[in-house]
Design a protein around this motif. Structure first.
Motif, PDB file in Angstrom:
ATOM      1  N   VAL A 212      84.645  43.177 121.696  1.00 14.14           N
ATOM      2  CA  VAL A 212      86.078  42.902 121.809  1.00 14.14           C
ATOM      3  C   VAL A 212      86.358  41.427 121.495  1.00 14.14           C
ATOM      4  CG1 VAL A 212      88.089  43.019 123.342  1.00 14.14           C
ATOM      5  CG2 VAL A 212      86.273  44.739 123.515  1.00 14.14           C
ATOM      6  N   HIS A 213      85.391  40.563 121.737  1.00  6.31           N
ATOM      7  CA  HIS A 213      85.433  39.136 121.408  1.00  6.31           C
ATOM      8  C   HIS A 213      86.553  38.404 122.124  1.00  6.31           C
ATOM      9  CE1 HIS A 213      84.438  35.648 118.713  1.00  6.31           C
ATOM     10  NE2 HIS A 213      83.246  36.170 118.964  1.00  6.31           N
ATOM     11  N   HIS A 214      86.652  38.617 123.439  1.00  7.53           N
ATOM     12  CA  HIS A 214      87.509  37.833 124.343  1.00  7.53           C
ATOM     13  C   HIS A 214      89.007  38.056 124.121  1.00  7.53           C
ATOM     14  CE1 HIS A 214      83.739  35.444 124.519  1.00  7.53           C
ATOM     15  NE2 HIS A 214      83.843  35.328 123.207  1.00  7.53           N
ATOM     16  N   ARG A 215      89.409  39.090 123.422  1.00 12.77           N
ATOM     17  CA  ARG A 215      90.788  39.120 122.922  1.00 12.77           C
ATOM     18  C   ARG A 215      91.785  39.889 123.787  1.00 12.77           C
ATOM     19  NH1 ARG A 215      90.819  38.621 116.393  1.00 12.77           N
ATOM     20  NH2 ARG A 215      89.186  37.078 116.257  1.00 12.77           N
ATOM     21  N   LEU A 216      91.343  40.477 124.896  1.00 15.79           N
ATOM     22  CA  LEU A 216      92.245  41.295 125.701  1.00 15.79           C
ATOM     23  C   LEU A 216      92.504  40.657 127.061  1.00 15.79           C
ATOM     24  CD1 LEU A 216      90.759  44.845 124.995  1.00 15.79           C
ATOM     25  CD2 LEU A 216      92.583  43.653 123.760  1.00 15.79           C
ATOM     26  N   THR A 217      93.639  40.999 127.652  1.00 12.41           N
ATOM     27  CA  THR A 217      93.868  40.670 129.047  1.00 12.41           C
ATOM     28  C   THR A 217      93.044  41.646 129.895  1.00 12.41           C
ATOM     29  OG1 THR A 217      95.709  42.221 129.315  1.00 12.41           O
ATOM     30  CG2 THR A 217      96.238  39.990 128.492  1.00 12.41           C
ATOM     31  N   PRO A 218      92.848  41.356 131.190  1.00 11.53           N
ATOM     32  CA  PRO A 218      92.057  42.274 132.014  1.00 11.53           C
ATOM     33  C   PRO A 218      92.574  43.712 132.013  1.00 11.53           C
ATOM     34  CG  PRO A 218      92.309  40.184 133.138  1.00 11.53           C
ATOM     35  CD  PRO A 218      93.175  40.109 131.911  1.00 11.53           C
ATOM     36  N   ASP A 238      82.345  41.129 125.856  1.00  7.74           N
ATOM     37  CA  ASP A 238      83.372  40.100 126.029  1.00  7.74           C
ATOM     38  C   ASP A 238      84.786  40.687 125.993  1.00  7.74           C
ATOM     39  OD1 ASP A 238      81.473  38.081 126.213  1.00  7.74           O
ATOM     40  OD2 ASP A 238      81.474  37.694 124.065  1.00  7.74           O
ATOM     41  N   PRO A 239      85.107  41.598 126.908  1.00  2.81           N
ATOM     42  CA  PRO A 239      86.427  42.233 126.856  1.00  2.81           C
ATOM     43  C   PRO A 239      87.579  41.267 127.107  1.00  2.81           C
ATOM     44  CG  PRO A 239      85.277  42.822 128.882  1.00  2.81           C
ATOM     45  CD  PRO A 239      84.284  42.118 128.009  1.00  2.81           C
ATOM     46  N   THR A 240      87.318  40.200 127.873  1.00  2.00           N
ATOM     47  CA  THR A 240      88.353  39.224 128.187  1.00  2.00           C
ATOM     48  C   THR A 240      87.686  37.863 128.318  1.00  2.00           C
ATOM     49  OG1 THR A 240      90.302  38.889 129.615  1.00  2.00           O
ATOM     50  CG2 THR A 240      88.229  39.419 130.717  1.00  2.00           C
ATOM     51  N   PRO A 241      88.390  36.755 128.145  1.00  2.00           N
ATOM     52  CA  PRO A 241      87.745  35.447 128.257  1.00  2.00           C
ATOM     53  C   PRO A 241      87.006  35.288 129.578  1.00  2.00           C
ATOM     54  CG  PRO A 241      89.919  35.178 127.319  1.00  2.00           C
ATOM     55  CD  PRO A 241      89.811  36.619 127.732  1.00  2.00           C
ATOM     56  N   ALA A 247      88.615  38.408 136.785  1.00  2.00           N
ATOM     57  CA  ALA A 247      89.239  39.406 135.915  1.00  2.00           C
ATOM     58  C   ALA A 247      88.336  40.617 135.728  1.00  2.00           C
ATOM     59  CB  ALA A 247      89.558  38.781 134.557  1.00  2.00           C
ATOM     60  N   PHE A 248      87.035  40.392 135.769  1.00  2.00           N
ATOM     61  CA  PHE A 248      86.113  41.504 135.542  1.00  2.00           C
ATOM     62  C   PHE A 248      86.120  42.486 136.708  1.00  2.00           C
ATOM     63  CE2 PHE A 248      84.924  38.193 132.675  1.00  2.00           C
ATOM     64  CZ  PHE A 248      84.589  38.872 131.514  1.00  2.00           C
ATOM     65  N   ARG A 249      86.534  42.048 137.879  1.00  2.00           N
ATOM     66  CA  ARG A 249      86.667  42.980 138.997  1.00  2.00           C
ATOM     67  C   ARG A 249      87.771  43.994 138.720  1.00  2.00           C
ATOM     68  NH1 ARG A 249      84.425  41.997 143.659  1.00  2.00           N
ATOM     69  NH2 ARG A 249      84.522  39.739 143.359  1.00  2.00           N
ATOM     70  N   LEU A 250      88.862  43.521 138.131  1.00  2.00           N
ATOM     71  CA  LEU A 250      89.951  44.435 137.802  1.00  2.00           C
ATOM     72  C   LEU A 250      89.497  45.447 136.754  1.00  2.00           C
ATOM     73  CD1 LEU A 250      93.650  43.571 137.307  1.00  2.00           C
ATOM     74  CD2 LEU A 250      92.500  44.983 135.619  1.00  2.00           C
ATOM     75  N   ILE A 251      88.774  44.989 135.744  1.00  2.00           N
ATOM     76  CA  ILE A 251      88.276  45.915 134.725  1.00  2.00           C
ATOM     77  C   ILE A 251      87.376  46.961 135.364  1.00  2.00           C
ATOM     78  CG2 ILE A 251      86.950  46.102 132.582  1.00  2.00           C
ATOM     79  CD1 ILE A 251      87.713  43.180 131.997  1.00  2.00           C
ATOM     80  N   ARG A 252      86.492  46.523 136.260  1.00  2.00           N
ATOM     81  CA  ARG A 252      85.564  47.433 136.946  1.00  2.00           C
ATOM     82  C   ARG A 252      86.300  48.539 137.703  1.00  2.00           C
ATOM     83  NH1 ARG A 252      80.622  47.384 135.061  1.00  2.00           N
ATOM     84  NH2 ARG A 252      79.078  46.112 136.145  1.00  2.00           N
ATOM     85  N   GLN A 253      87.456  48.206 138.248  1.00  2.00           N
ATOM     86  CA  GLN A 253      88.193  49.179 139.057  1.00  2.00           C
ATOM     87  C   GLN A 253      88.762  50.328 138.239  1.00  2.00           C
ATOM     88  OE1 GLN A 253      91.113  46.625 140.842  1.00  2.00           O
ATOM     89  NE2 GLN A 253      89.742  45.887 142.454  1.00  2.00           N
TER      90      GLN A 253
END
Length: 403
Positions: A212-218, A238-241, A247-253
């Motif tokens: 993804v190269h850091h390009r998305l919001t969580p 690298d889904p988000t910077p 932010a990665f906790r939100l993605i995990r949820q």
């Protein structure tokens, strides 16, 4: 007692810019360390030449840990990509020397083999979906069991990871940064469809990865991860910077798609929270940007305690010295996951003579003492440094976005 007699900073550009540190001992033993920081190469060259090389002369090359602590703590201004890349070059060169003195490949000094070879993933890409599918087919025929897939987003010229023609993807191409247009909305509509096309054509008998190269919001990353769950990605990278680690906790949820992060993180403190909170599945820190073999091993040992596996960055802007060092570490650590393998430009092999070999989807080091890489000064002189910058991404409204 052997001492460090000379340390040379070598800059060459055989298709890409590389900075190499060569340390020579009073016994005539040499060691190589990669010091390349893509787009900021001369900053590291200056850091080495002006600040670290004078500190190395006369030191005992066998005292690798002491030298690492001396260079890190002695600077006071710690961490950061320039400092950690410079320290990595010294550290890697000293491991190369230690292996040569011992008459052993570096992986033996790290505890010996934990596996027979190092699983790697290659890069497939295309200007459209048919071109991507052709590239995947080519790599499958070459024996790759893990493939990263990227295509251009229709109507968006700034798509990351798509090579031009048959050459190796090289984003740093111009003397000043290329400004590229980007649309997150178009990407989110398009990317799941071409990943699905890969699975439909080639099935599930190999690992499929995507950057993804850091390009998305969580929350955008969470939506993307959930959308591609049926495709069983090996990881989304690298889904988000990575600066906002919560932010990665939100993605995990919201998704079970595995997450890989860390190619632009430089120390154990940068990834500590991500690892100990189990917010990622793969840590992508690399030898050259995370303080060398000594410090990378610390990161991987921490990751092992929390069930996080390794997946080191291995783009072509990392020289064959880093590739060799990575393979030695990968071979030894118990929690190895996968290694990126982009390959290098043809002229790179003229400058760096490496004994690392590819076969059946894996990289293999030689049993030569040290890292098994030699540097050809005459060849390097044919390829002078060329100023190059990585691109800058702008949203369609003109605002700067994460590249």
């Amino acid at each position: 007692m052997s001492t460090i007699e000379k340390a040379e900073v070598l800059v060459t550009s055989p298709g890409r810019n590389y900075v190499t540190l060569r340390i020579t001992t009073s016994d005539g033993v040499t060691g190589l360390g990669d010091a390349t920081l893509n787009g900021r190469e001369l900053s590291v060259a200056s850091y080495l030449r002006d600040h670290l090389v004078p500190l190395l002369i006369g030191r005992d090359p066998a005292r690798i840990e002491d030298t690492w602590q001396y260079l890190y703590k002695g600077a006071y201004w710690r961490r950061g990509p320039v400092t950690m890349t410079a320290i990595a070059a010294v550290d890697t060169a000293l491991w190369d020397i230690k292996g040569k003195v011992a008459g052993l490949p570096v992986y033996e000094l790290l505890g010996g083999r934990s596996r027979d070879g190092v699983l790697v993933y290659a890069h497939a890409s295309g200007g459209d979906v048919p071109a991507l599918l052709d590239d995947v087919a080519r790599l499958r025929e070459e024996g790759y069991e893990a493939i990263r897939a990227q295509t251009a987003v229709p109507g968006v010229p700034g798509t990351y990871g798509v090579h031009s023609g048959a050459g190796i993807y090289e984003p740093a191409r111009t003397s000043l940064p290329e400004e590229q247009a980007w649309s997150t909305e178009a990407y989110l509509d398009h990317a799941p469809t071409y990943l699905e096309a890969v699975r439909e054509k080639f099935g599930f008998g190999f690992h499929l990865l995507h950057d993804v190269h850091h390009r998305l919001t969580p929350i955008e990353a969470a939506r993307f991860g959930r959308a591609v769950e049926p495709l069983r990605l090996f990881w989304m990278e690298d889904p988000t910077p990575a600066e906002d680690q919560e932010a990665f906790r939100l993605i995990r949820q919201h998704t079970t798609t595995p997450i890989a992060v860390g190619e632009n993180l430089t120390s154990i403190w940068d990834v500590q929270h991500l690892i100990t909170e189990r917010l990622i599945d793969y840590v992508r820190t690399t030898v050259v940007h995370a303080g060398g073999i000594t410090h990378l091993r610390r990161i991987f040992d921490l990751a092992h305690l929390y069930g996080v596996r390794t997946g080191s960055h291995g783009a072509g802007d990392l020289s064959p010295v880093t590739q060799a060092a990575a393979v030695h570490v990968d071979l030894a650590v118990p929690n190895f996951g996968i290694q990126e393998h982009m390959g290098h430009t043809p002229h790179t092999a003229d400058v760096f003579r490496s004994d690392v070999s590819y076969a059946d989807g894996m990289l293999h080091p030689s049993d030569a003492p040290g890292l098994g890489v030699e540097y050809d000064d005459e060849a390097a002189a044919r390829f002078p440094y060329e100023p190059r910058y990585l691109p800058v991404a702008r949203r369609l409204d003109g605002s700067v976005h994460d590249w």
